[in-house]
Design a protein around this motif. Sequence first.
Motif, PDB file in Angstrom:
ATOM      1  N   PHE A 105      76.735 110.980  94.635  1.00  0.00           N
ATOM      2  CA  PHE A 105      77.398 110.458  93.440  1.00  0.00           C
ATOM      3  C   PHE A 105      77.702 108.964  93.566  1.00  0.00           C
ATOM      4  O   PHE A 105      77.909 108.292  92.556  1.00  0.00           O
ATOM      5  CB  PHE A 105      78.686 111.233  93.162  1.00  0.00           C
ATOM      6  CG  PHE A 105      78.449 112.605  92.621  1.00  0.00           C
ATOM      7  CD1 PHE A 105      77.781 112.797  91.415  1.00  0.00           C
ATOM      8  CD2 PHE A 105      78.882 113.727  93.307  1.00  0.00           C
ATOM      9  CE1 PHE A 105      77.559 114.057  90.906  1.00  0.00           C
ATOM     10  CE2 PHE A 105      78.656 115.001  92.804  1.00  0.00           C
ATOM     11  CZ  PHE A 105      77.989 115.170  91.598  1.00  0.00           C
ATOM     12  N   LYS A 106      77.725 108.448  94.789  1.00  0.00           N
ATOM     13  CA  LYS A 106      77.910 107.015  94.986  1.00  0.00           C
ATOM     14  C   LYS A 106      76.595 106.244  94.951  1.00  0.00           C
ATOM     15  O   LYS A 106      76.598 105.020  95.103  1.00  0.00           O
ATOM     16  CB  LYS A 106      78.616 106.766  96.328  1.00  0.00           C
ATOM     17  CG  LYS A 106      80.063 107.241  96.356  1.00  0.00           C
ATOM     18  CD  LYS A 106      80.683 107.050  97.721  1.00  0.00           C
ATOM     19  CE  LYS A 106      82.152 107.495  97.730  1.00  0.00           C
ATOM     20  NZ  LYS A 106      82.762 107.363  99.077  1.00  0.00           N
ATOM     21  N   THR A 127      85.931 118.166  93.379  1.00  0.00           N
ATOM     22  CA  THR A 127      85.523 119.127  92.355  1.00  0.00           C
ATOM     23  C   THR A 127      86.609 120.177  92.173  1.00  0.00           C
ATOM     24  O   THR A 127      87.357 120.480  93.111  1.00  0.00           O
ATOM     25  CB  THR A 127      84.199 119.813  92.745  1.00  0.00           C
ATOM     26  OG1 THR A 127      83.807 120.724  91.705  1.00  0.00           O
ATOM     27  CG2 THR A 127      84.341 120.586  94.038  1.00  0.00           C
ATOM     28  N   ASP A 151      79.117 113.554  98.168  1.00  0.00           N
ATOM     29  CA  ASP A 151      79.855 112.350  97.798  1.00  0.00           C
ATOM     30  C   ASP A 151      78.935 111.128  97.810  1.00  0.00           C
ATOM     31  O   ASP A 151      78.988 110.282  96.905  1.00  0.00           O
ATOM     32  CB  ASP A 151      81.021 112.159  98.758  1.00  0.00           C
ATOM     33  CG  ASP A 151      81.913 110.996  98.364  1.00  0.00           C
ATOM     34  OD1 ASP A 151      82.397 110.982  97.220  1.00  0.00           O
ATOM     35  OD2 ASP A 151      82.135 110.107  99.204  1.00  0.00           O
ATOM     36  N   GLN A 162      78.480 118.112  87.590  1.00  0.00           N
ATOM     37  CA  GLN A 162      78.969 116.898  86.938  1.00  0.00           C
ATOM     38  C   GLN A 162      78.880 117.019  85.419  1.00  0.00           C
ATOM     39  O   GLN A 162      79.796 116.589  84.704  1.00  0.00           O
ATOM     40  CB  GLN A 162      78.177 115.690  87.429  1.00  0.00           C
ATOM     41  CG  GLN A 162      78.720 114.362  86.930  1.00  0.00           C
ATOM     42  CD  GLN A 162      77.925 113.191  87.466  1.00  0.00           C
ATOM     43  OE1 GLN A 162      76.705 113.270  87.595  1.00  0.00           O
ATOM     44  NE2 GLN A 162      78.607 112.098  87.788  1.00  0.00           N
ATOM     45  N   VAL A 220      83.359 117.596  88.327  1.00  0.00           N
ATOM     46  CA  VAL A 220      83.379 116.563  89.363  1.00  0.00           C
ATOM     47  C   VAL A 220      84.090 115.336  88.812  1.00  0.00           C
ATOM     48  O   VAL A 220      83.819 114.898  87.695  1.00  0.00           O
ATOM     49  CB  VAL A 220      81.946 116.182  89.806  1.00  0.00           C
ATOM     50  CG1 VAL A 220      81.992 115.052  90.837  1.00  0.00           C
ATOM     51  CG2 VAL A 220      81.229 117.391  90.385  1.00  0.00           C
ATOM     52  N   ARG A 221      85.010 114.803  89.593  1.00  0.00           N
ATOM     53  CA  ARG A 221      85.707 113.590  89.157  1.00  0.00           C
ATOM     54  C   ARG A 221      85.782 112.606  90.317  1.00  0.00           C
ATOM     55  O   ARG A 221      85.808 112.987  91.498  1.00  0.00           O
ATOM     56  CB  ARG A 221      87.109 113.914  88.649  1.00  0.00           C
ATOM     57  CG  ARG A 221      88.086 114.391  89.705  1.00  0.00           C
ATOM     58  CD  ARG A 221      89.459 114.695  89.115  1.00  0.00           C
ATOM     59  NE  ARG A 221      90.426 115.041  90.155  1.00  0.00           N
ATOM     60  CZ  ARG A 221      91.222 114.163  90.755  1.00  0.00           C
ATOM     61  NH1 ARG A 221      91.134 112.880  90.425  1.00  0.00           N
ATOM     62  NH2 ARG A 221      92.084 114.551  91.681  1.00  0.00           N
ATOM     63  N   SER A 222      85.828 111.327  89.952  1.00  0.00           N
ATOM     64  CA  SER A 222      85.970 110.244  90.934  1.00  0.00           C
ATOM     65  C   SER A 222      87.416 109.775  90.943  1.00  0.00           C
ATOM     66  O   SER A 222      88.052 109.669  89.893  1.00  0.00           O
ATOM     67  CB  SER A 222      85.035 109.086  90.577  1.00  0.00           C
ATOM     68  OG  SER A 222      85.236 107.993  91.447  1.00  0.00           O
ATOM     69  N   HIS A 247      84.852 111.641  95.599  1.00  0.00           N
ATOM     70  CA  HIS A 247      84.598 112.612  94.534  1.00  0.00           C
ATOM     71  C   HIS A 247      85.106 113.984  94.975  1.00  0.00           C
ATOM     72  O   HIS A 247      84.911 114.400  96.118  1.00  0.00           O
ATOM     73  CB  HIS A 247      83.097 112.703  94.224  1.00  0.00           C
ATOM     74  CG  HIS A 247      82.538 111.448  93.621  1.00  0.00           C
ATOM     75  ND1 HIS A 247      82.110 110.387  94.391  1.00  0.00           N
ATOM     76  CD2 HIS A 247      82.333 111.082  92.317  1.00  0.00           C
ATOM     77  CE1 HIS A 247      81.678 109.430  93.605  1.00  0.00           C
ATOM     78  NE2 HIS A 247      81.799 109.819  92.351  1.00  0.00           N
TER      79      HIS A 247
END
Length: 429
Positions: free
Chosen positions: A153-154, A65, A150, A180, A185-187, A63
């Motif tokens: 978010f996982k 940002t 990270d 988010q 925030v992006r994966s 992840h």
Amino acid sequence: MTDAAHDMVAKRAERLQAGLKQRYAKERRFKLYGILAVGVAVAFLLLLLGRIVEQGYTAFYAHSTTVPIYMDPERVDRAYPAGTNFNLMVAEQQLARFGIADDAQGTKATEMRGLFSSELKFQAADRIKADPSLIGKTVPITAPLSDDADLYFKGKISRDTPADQRRLSDEQIDWLDRLQAEGLVRSHFNGGLFTKGDSTEPELAGVLGALVGSALMLAVTALLAIPIGVAAAVYLEEFSPRNRISALIEVNINNLAAVPSIVYGLLGLALFINWMHLPRSSPLVGGLVLALMALPTIIIATRSSLKAVPPSIREAALAMGASKTQTVFQHVLPLAMPGVMTGAIISMAHALGETAPLLLIGMVSFVPGVPTGFDQPTGALPSLIYIWENASERAFHERTAAAILVLLAFMIVMNAAAIVLRRRFERRW
């Protein structure tokens, strides 16, 4: 025939039938035991592989940002942008954007700064260095989140966990949720895992340095072990006289194949580093140690392949007037080459996964860069796995499993290549 004779024949037939039934039953039980043994082995293999995949698949995505940074002219160092504390600038600006006041000690700014990787600082410094006119403007910078952010978010850090048992506070989790929700925030696929070397920060650590180190070591191992091993096997099998000396050599080669790998590490430490003074932790020393370890396997596999060639090939070549050398190198060795290549590839795959000898020659140290020569300090995939597994940061553990998957992939490819080559060139007699 009397009734007594009939009874005797009937009893004998019954005994034969009973014996046949017992033998068939034993055969069925044996087959069942074999199927159960294979099933148990496959189940344990799948359990091991499944556990590794479960722990390591999250390392293949990360992840990041994208945050706007106001390049404050009073704080940005024009002469040396890398000396600017961009992470603190971002933290303070994010707090201001969220409407949160910091205390005199800057506690909240420190907590906010802990959500961003140090890579953000270098990304911002590179932008300023490339275009100094950005000073005084608001510039969007994309950088990885910190390892703890990270993991949140996982799903590996949960809000339900008591606050004293996790590294993120409730307030930090609220900030991450807000980032988010704002779409900052992006994966994405974690390409840095394969394009970067080792790092003290898990989110920036990659396996490239270890991959290059392993490749350089295998190159040294292959260049030394395969020619020497094949030549020794050809001489011992085809040319050496059958006497006590050759028998003693054969016994010692078989014994060397069973010597623990750590003994080869001790030998490499004493011979190549302490006596020959070769560079420690280098692919050259690692390749030499692995070559010593691979030699017995290559010799044994090559001799077995040469023995498998029918004697009629040798007799026919000699009958046509070929010399002993011509017979061996123009007829016998080419026919034995599939087995020779298989043994060489399997020995290389075995060497790729060795850890103990590498630890003894210094390949357990932290090496952040990617090696460019055979005499430079480097790591290897097995030693990198050992280092990451012993690291205190939790994010390194998922990368440990990911590195294991990469190592297994290389070993599977090498073993598959051995099988394909053997089936492609093998001749049945």
